[in-house]
Enzyme design. Sequence first.
Site, mmCIF file in Angstrom:
data_model
loop_
_atom_site.group_PDB
_atom_site.id
_atom_site.type_symbol
_atom_site.label_atom_id
_atom_site.label_comp_id
_atom_site.label_asym_id
_atom_site.label_seq_id
_atom_site.Cartn_x
_atom_site.Cartn_y
_atom_site.Cartn_z
ATOM 1 C CG ASP A 198 -1.812 -1.242 1.246
ATOM 2 O OD1 ASP A 198 -2.306 -1.623 0.170
ATOM 3 O OD2 ASP A 198 -1.974 -1.841 2.321
ATOM 4 C CG HIS A 239 -3.459 -5.297 2.942
ATOM 5 N ND1 HIS A 239 -2.872 -4.451 2.036
ATOM 6 C CD2 HIS A 239 -3.540 -6.489 2.317
ATOM 7 C CE1 HIS A 239 -2.625 -5.104 0.919
ATOM 8 N NE2 HIS A 239 -3.019 -6.343 1.057
HETATM 9 P P1 NAI Z 1 0.002 -18.199 -5.452
HETATM 10 O O1 NAI Z 1 -1.165 -19.126 -5.499
HETATM 11 O O2 NAI Z 1 0.690 -17.871 -6.721
HETATM 12 O O3 NAI Z 1 1.097 -18.800 -4.458
HETATM 13 C C1 NAI Z 1 0.779 -19.280 -3.207
HETATM 14 C C2 NAI Z 1 1.758 -20.387 -2.884
HETATM 15 O O4 NAI Z 1 1.436 -20.859 -1.579
HETATM 16 C C3 NAI Z 1 1.679 -21.582 -3.856
HETATM 17 O O5 NAI Z 1 2.962 -21.899 -4.356
HETATM 18 C C4 NAI Z 1 1.124 -22.690 -2.988
HETATM 19 O O6 NAI Z 1 1.620 -23.975 -3.342
HETATM 20 C C5 NAI Z 1 1.620 -22.261 -1.621
HETATM 21 N N1 NAI Z 1 0.900 -22.900 -0.526
HETATM 22 C C6 NAI Z 1 -0.410 -23.250 -0.465
HETATM 23 N N2 NAI Z 1 -0.644 -23.891 0.701
HETATM 24 C C7 NAI Z 1 0.521 -23.931 1.371
HETATM 25 C C8 NAI Z 1 0.926 -24.446 2.627
HETATM 26 N N3 NAI Z 1 0.055 -25.079 3.426
HETATM 27 N N4 NAI Z 1 2.209 -24.325 2.974
HETATM 28 C C9 NAI Z 1 3.091 -23.689 2.180
HETATM 29 N N5 NAI Z 1 2.780 -23.180 0.978
HETATM 30 C C10 NAI Z 1 1.504 -23.304 0.594
HETATM 31 O O7 NAI Z 1 -0.482 -16.876 -4.679
HETATM 32 P P2 NAI Z 1 0.272 -15.451 -4.619
HETATM 33 O O8 NAI Z 1 -0.181 -14.597 -5.719
HETATM 34 O O9 NAI Z 1 1.726 -15.705 -4.407
HETATM 35 O O10 NAI Z 1 -0.381 -14.855 -3.263
HETATM 36 C C11 NAI Z 1 -0.111 -15.433 -2.007
HETATM 37 C C12 NAI Z 1 -0.904 -14.727 -0.910
HETATM 38 O O11 NAI Z 1 -0.467 -13.381 -0.758
HETATM 39 C C13 NAI Z 1 -2.408 -14.647 -1.188
HETATM 40 O O12 NAI Z 1 -3.106 -14.887 0.015
HETATM 41 C C14 NAI Z 1 -2.598 -13.208 -1.614
HETATM 42 O O13 NAI Z 1 -3.910 -12.748 -1.393
HETATM 43 C C15 NAI Z 1 -1.606 -12.524 -0.706
HETATM 44 N N6 NAI Z 1 -1.241 -11.170 -1.117
HETATM 45 C C16 NAI Z 1 -0.970 -10.268 -0.123
HETATM 46 C C17 NAI Z 1 -0.635 -8.975 -0.421
HETATM 47 C C18 NAI Z 1 -0.322 -8.015 0.674
HETATM 48 O O14 NAI Z 1 -0.181 -6.822 0.380
HETATM 49 N N7 NAI Z 1 -0.170 -8.421 1.910
HETATM 50 C C19 NAI Z 1 -0.586 -8.504 -1.814
HETATM 51 C C20 NAI Z 1 -0.809 -9.538 -2.783
HETATM 52 C C21 NAI Z 1 -1.153 -10.809 -2.431
#
Ligand code: NAI
Length: 340
Positions: free
Chosen positions: A175, A202
């Site tokens: 942000d 957020h």
């Molecule tokens: P993605 O689906 O590309 O990657 C998530 C990864 O987590 C995958 O490789 C998956 O295998 C892994 N995963 C799933 N269950 C797991 C477990 N039990 N243990 C370890 N790894 C596990 O998703 P992306 O785009 O990388 O987003 C990840 C998270 O970050 C989402 O919840 C998203 O909403 C959040 N996010 C947060 C932001 C922030 O500003 N805080 C900004 C953008 C995304």
Amino acid sequence: HPPVSQLEETSLLRRADCRSKGGASGFKVAILGAAGGIGQPLALLMKMNPLVSVLHLYDVVNAPGVTADISHMNTGAVVRGFLGQPQLEDALAGMDLVIIPAGVPRKPGMTRDDLFNINAGIVKTLCEGIVKCCPKAIVNLISNPVNSTVPIAAEVFKKAGTYDSKRLLGVTMLDVVRANTFVAEVLGIDPRDVNVPVVGGHAGVTILPLLSQVSPPCSFTPEEISYLTDRIQNGGTEVVEAKAGAGSATLSMAFAAAKFADACLRGLRGDAGVVECSFVASQVTELPFFASKVRLGRFGVEEVLPLGPLNEFERAGLEKAKKELSSYCQWRCLSLPGFL
Ligand code: NAI
């Protein structure tokens, strides 16, 4: 891919051991969810960080491939991969900083709250591993909805008796990164010279940019304030819609997470004056968790800074943000039977 030979293994371990003990001030960092859209570029950026001596990459899929790839970068950090729940404890043992981008991202039409049911369970399991293997580590929580996953992590740590609010930080840096970029566009200056405090939470209206406190000092027209506030609050949705079903912000998020992790590591090293915004346990408002500027130090959050003077527009925004945050689903998990 050939297995790492005994010789290589010994020399890598020697290098890691000597760096983590020595004056090179190397820290041990784990990324949980390292094979994901955020995890992969974040792993790349952390491998480039000279403060990192050991980098553990954990995921339930693809961790070996990402690890092999990243490990060929000729930077200092020694990289190790860990695949699946049976390897979680090895991934976490002895870590100084654990970054968690594990979980599912948003698709068009979804809010961050829609992710709650899946991501809450993932965060709970990973935090139970932290309790067991590195209870003193600083935790950077990225998985959405951050407004809810941070309170969940706190409850897991409290239940285990290891909770220290100084060590649990929700990552809201994206942000700030977005706010700096959009404000710089409006002002026609270099985004690297801009710093916008973003407080609250957020998600949607809980994201409250304090445009009256922008550095360098500047002023905006009411139209600019309305445009900037709206764009900063909806920056995530802008990306989700542009990606049209292929996920949410990953590259800018990895950049923001790497910047935030670097600030945490500089704090751990003892650097003075490291201040960033983060969603943390807080007494700045009556809410138990709130994002604001925090000063980072050897033990994590050394001080949660007050909001500073707000103008009328921001005071109204703060009331909206607080209302939304307090009616939020952040405590929903606690009422789920057997969740914690
Ligand atoms: P993605 O689906 O590309 O990657 C998530 C990864 O987590 C995958 O490789 C998956 O295998 C892994 N995963 C799933 N269950 C797991 C477990 N039990 N243990 C370890 N790894 C596990 O998703 P992306 O785009 O990388 O987003 C990840 C998270 O970050 C989402 O919840 C998203 O909403 C959040 N996010 C947060 C932001 C922030 O500003 N805080 C900004 C953008 C995304």
